[in-house]
Design a protein around this motif. Structure first.
Motif, PDB file in Angstrom:
ATOM      1  N   ASN A  95       1.208  20.964  35.543  1.00 19.69           N
ATOM      2  CA  ASN A  95       1.167  19.524  35.264  1.00 19.69           C
ATOM      3  C   ASN A  95      -0.186  18.941  35.676  1.00 19.69           C
ATOM      4  O   ASN A  95      -0.252  17.983  36.432  1.00 19.69           O
ATOM      5  CB  ASN A  95       2.336  18.830  35.987  1.00 19.69           C
ATOM      6  N   PHE A  96      -1.255  19.559  35.189  1.00 16.22           N
ATOM      7  CA  PHE A  96      -2.632  19.067  35.398  1.00 16.22           C
ATOM      8  C   PHE A  96      -3.049  18.978  36.865  1.00 16.22           C
ATOM      9  O   PHE A  96      -4.009  18.278  37.193  1.00 16.22           O
ATOM     10  CB  PHE A  96      -2.829  17.673  34.767  1.00 16.22           C
ATOM     11  N   GLY A  97      -2.305  19.610  37.762  1.00 15.52           N
ATOM     12  CA  GLY A  97      -2.634  19.528  39.193  1.00 15.52           C
ATOM     13  C   GLY A  97      -2.293  18.187  39.814  1.00 15.52           C
ATOM     14  O   GLY A  97      -2.707  17.888  40.941  1.00 15.52           O
ATOM     15  N   LEU A  98      -1.499  17.391  39.079  1.00 20.99           N
ATOM     16  CA  LEU A  98      -1.204  16.028  39.564  1.00 20.99           C
ATOM     17  C   LEU A  98      -0.137  16.019  40.657  1.00 20.99           C
ATOM     18  O   LEU A  98       1.007  16.426  40.418  1.00 20.99           O
ATOM     19  CB  LEU A  98      -0.674  15.178  38.401  1.00 20.99           C
ATOM     20  N   ALA A 126       1.498  22.926  30.875  1.00 21.97           N
ATOM     21  CA  ALA A 126       2.340  24.069  30.490  1.00 21.97           C
ATOM     22  C   ALA A 126       3.802  23.760  30.752  1.00 21.97           C
ATOM     23  O   ALA A 126       4.587  24.628  31.117  1.00 21.97           O
ATOM     24  CB  ALA A 126       1.901  25.306  31.262  1.00 21.97           C
ATOM     25  N   LYS A 127       4.168  22.502  30.542  1.00 25.12           N
ATOM     26  CA  LYS A 127       5.536  22.077  30.863  1.00 25.12           C
ATOM     27  C   LYS A 127       6.498  22.372  29.720  1.00 25.12           C
ATOM     28  O   LYS A 127       6.158  22.182  28.553  1.00 25.12           O
ATOM     29  CB  LYS A 127       5.560  20.569  31.132  1.00 25.12           C
ATOM     30  N   LEU A 170       1.591  31.123  29.057  1.00 26.28           N
ATOM     31  CA  LEU A 170       1.072  30.156  30.045  1.00 26.28           C
ATOM     32  C   LEU A 170       1.720  30.374  31.413  1.00 26.28           C
ATOM     33  O   LEU A 170       1.090  30.145  32.445  1.00 26.28           O
ATOM     34  CB  LEU A 170       1.287  28.728  29.555  1.00 26.28           C
ATOM     35  N   ALA A 171       2.961  30.821  31.419  1.00 23.34           N
ATOM     36  CA  ALA A 171       3.609  31.131  32.701  1.00 23.34           C
ATOM     37  C   ALA A 171       2.816  32.227  33.409  1.00 23.34           C
ATOM     38  O   ALA A 171       2.462  32.101  34.587  1.00 23.34           O
ATOM     39  CB  ALA A 171       5.050  31.585  32.463  1.00 23.34           C
TER      40      ALA A 171
END
Ligand code: T4K
Length: 384
Positions: A214-217, A230-231, A66-67
């Motif tokens: 983080n979901f684009g938040l 992907a945290k 994911l990185a």
């Protein structure tokens, strides 16, 4: 079979901190009631790794795949990316999930990394980047790759899943390229059970990667980008903080095992050690050999199978080649004649058991088994 191992010998075992140290860390996490989303263990690990690896920017992720996937996304790549067929599936799957098309380039027979002399011929107006892999800790030809990228305004991303802590000319390996992915999977020298990171220089990327993982938040009411989750969580980070304390000692142990292997295998014809780097230059991630059937007398696959009878389980990384995946069959760059070195190497490479706990006597025993197998085969072929 005097040399039979009572317990299976695998290529690696995870580096494990003492359970009381992990329990203490878990106690801290429980007390904090903070399990993920940039908690205090995560923050501490990020700082400690930045210092340990001597990198400008570092962003932690739940795993290396994911990185890489989000690193490629952060660079806004389009079209084609030149890469290697000789790698773990994750490298090219990260391209797939970004809608990018891999263009496979052959590999260098010495290091098994992308052959920099063959990259330029593959560049078209659709090419946006080069995604190279420091295979088994062997560094790519970073200077040549950068020169090509500069000439054609391409981004350079390194899959550095195997190069935790390695240096080139005294500089951290992640100094080269636009970004380098590191894997902290349980099988890696440094592990957070599952985990990974991106090392890079551009400060602007740090904010973008924080959003993407983080979901684009940006805040509870603002979604700035299409990201995903992907945290790295707090237990992973705590594991990392404890494992980091053990890494230097593990490297020293692996150095001795590497020397032992080299000394004993040098006596056998047709075996070449691929992971020759040492000290600062080495990640001590894998010990990998190449079997030349014409000189050893038997193939890599034969040795791989025979060793199982002694309870020794080697691995044929990276078989099959990524260019042979069925969903790439339509791509011109997968044609076998363009990838002749990769086709050859993928049939010769064998990753050997390599982890500190294995010990010198086990390495000697493994080498004796290989010698025994070689001699018995030779005697047999002399008779017939
Ligand atoms: N790019 C490259 C070039 C990579 O090599 C990798 C991963 C990635 C990207 C992706 O990074 P991550 O997303 O994984 O962070 C293993 C690892 O799972 C994988 O991380 C690694 N490369 C690859 C080379 O090796 P497998 O399918 O070979 O794993 P497995 O389960 O067969 O384990 C290998 C050996 O380790 C076995 O002999 C057993 C031993 N083992 C394994 C685990 C999980 C243990 O003793 N304990 C354990 O907990 O992929």
């Amino acid at each position: 079979m005097n040399n039979y191992f009572d317990e299976p010998i695998l290529i690696t075992r995870p580096l494990l901190p003492a359970t009381y140290n992990i329990s203490r860390k878990i106690g801290e996490i429980w007390d904090s009631k903070w399990l993920t989303n940039n908690g205090s263990q995560h923050q501490a690990l990020e700082i400690q790794l930045k210092n340990y690896l001597n990198v400008d920017q570092l962003s932690l992720f739940s795993n290396g795949t994911l990185a890489l996937l989000l690193g490629l996304k952060a660079l806004d790549l389009t079209g084609d990316v030149i890469t290697t067929p000789f790698t773990f599936p994750a490298t090219v799957q990260a391209l797939d999930w970004n809608g990018l098309t891999p263009v496979f380039c052959d590999i260098d027979p010495r290091t098994l990394t992308i052959d920099a002399t063959k990259i330029e011929a593959l560049i078209t107006d659709k090419t946006s980047a080069i995604l190279a892999v420091h295979v088994f800790g062997n560094p790519c030809d970073v200077e040549a790759i950068q020169a090509i990228a500069d000439r054609h305004q391409l981004k350079v991303i390194y899959d550095g899943a195997h190069v935790f802590g390695a240096k080139i000319n005294g500089k951290p390996i992640s100094h080269y390229g636009d970004m380098t992915m590191l894997s902290f999977h349980a099988t890696k020298l440094f592990n957070t059970i599952e985990g990974g990171a991106l090392a890079f220089k551009a400060e602007a990327l740090a904010r973008k990667l924080d959003l993407l993982k983080n979901f684009g938040l940006a805040n509870p009411e603002e979604v700035l980008l299409s990201g995903l989750n992907a945290k790295m969580n707090e237990i992973q980070a705590a594991m990392g903080l404890e494992v980091l304390k053990l890494v230097d000692e593990e490297r020293a142990k692996r150095h001795i095992l590497k020397k032992t292997y080299e000394q004993h295998l040098a006596l056998l014809p047709g075996i070449r050690v691929l992971t020759t780097l040492e000290e600062d230059s080495s990640s001590y991630q894998y010990f990998v050999i190449e079997i030349d059937e014409s000189r050893f007398g038997k193939s890599r696959d034969w040795l791989h199978e025979q060793l199982k009878d002694y309870n020794v389980f080697t691995r044929k990384y990276f078989y099959p080649l990524c260019s042979d995946f069925h969903w790439y069959r339509h791509l011109e760059s997968t044609q076998r004649e363009n990838l002749s070195q990769a086709q050859k190497s993928v049939g010769q490479v064998l990753a050997m058991p390599f982890y500190g706990e294995l010990g010198i006597s086990s390495v000697i025993k493994i080498c004796e088994i290989i010698e025994e197998l070689h001699i018995s085969h030779k005697k047999w072929s002399d008779v017939v």
